[in-house]
Design a protein around this motif. Structure first.
Motif, PDB file in Angstrom:
ATOM      1  N   UNK A  25       0.821  -1.197   0.000  1.00  0.00           N
ATOM      2  CA  UNK A  25       0.000   0.000   0.000  1.00  0.00           C
ATOM      3  C   UNK A  25       0.860   1.255   0.000  1.00  0.00           C
ATOM      4  N   UNK A  26       0.544   2.204  -0.905  1.00  0.00           N
ATOM      5  CA  UNK A  26       1.223   3.500  -0.942  1.00  0.00           C
ATOM      6  C   UNK A  26       0.431   4.553  -0.188  1.00  0.00           C
ATOM      7  N   UNK A  27      -0.885   4.525  -0.369  1.00  0.00           N
ATOM      8  CA  UNK A  27      -1.744   5.548   0.210  1.00  0.00           C
ATOM      9  C   UNK A  27      -2.287   5.085   1.553  1.00  0.00           C
ATOM     10  N   UNK A  28      -1.933   5.812   2.606  1.00  0.00           N
ATOM     11  CA  UNK A  28      -2.421   5.494   3.945  1.00  0.00           C
ATOM     12  C   UNK A  28      -3.179   6.645   4.579  1.00  0.00           C
ATOM     13  N   UNK A  29      -3.587   7.640   3.761  1.00  0.00           N
ATOM     14  CA  UNK A  29      -4.222   8.808   4.361  1.00  0.00           C
ATOM     15  C   UNK A  29      -5.292   9.471   3.492  1.00  0.00           C
ATOM     16  N   UNK A  61     -12.526   5.870  -0.716  1.00  0.00           N
ATOM     17  CA  UNK A  61     -12.698   5.929  -2.164  1.00  0.00           C
ATOM     18  C   UNK A  61     -11.958   4.745  -2.797  1.00  0.00           C
ATOM     19  N   UNK A  62     -12.613   3.938  -3.633  1.00  0.00           N
ATOM     20  CA  UNK A  62     -11.941   2.765  -4.201  1.00  0.00           C
ATOM     21  C   UNK A  62     -10.781   3.126  -5.133  1.00  0.00           C
ATOM     22  N   UNK A  63     -10.793   4.345  -5.687  1.00  0.00           N
ATOM     23  CA  UNK A  63      -9.689   4.784  -6.548  1.00  0.00           C
ATOM     24  C   UNK A  63      -9.609   6.300  -6.491  1.00  0.00           C
TER      25      UNK A  63
END
Ligand code: FES
Length: 75
Positions: A12-16, A21-23
């Motif tokens: 995972x890159x996005x943690x915030x 949102x699924x994308x």
């Protein structure tokens, strides 16, 4: 937040940002860019999708080398 995401296998890159949102997709009208726009690529910015300099702390903490993409309008 997992600073060793690659090592622990989460991938995972996005943690915030917009986690429900699924994308995450952002559309910027080039006509709204006056001189230049600086876009975040580290997923740490509090001013998403724009860079707020948070990549510097991330790089210092992890040894990474992330930085923004800068879109410039011709003069
Ligand atoms: Fe993410 Fe600068 S804050 S690239």
């Amino acid at each position: 937040y997992c600073p060793k995401a690659r090592k622990c296998g989460s991938g995972r890159c996005n943690n915030a940002i917009q986690l429900t949102n699924p994308k995450v997709v952002d559309t910027i009208d080039v006509e709204d860019i006056t001189d230049k726009a600086v876009f975040c690529r580290c997923w740490k910015s509090k001013n998403w999708p724009y860079c707020d300099g948070s990549h510097a702390a991330h790089n210092k903490e992890t040894g990474d080398n992330l930085g923004p993409v800068i879109v410039k309008k011709p003069q």
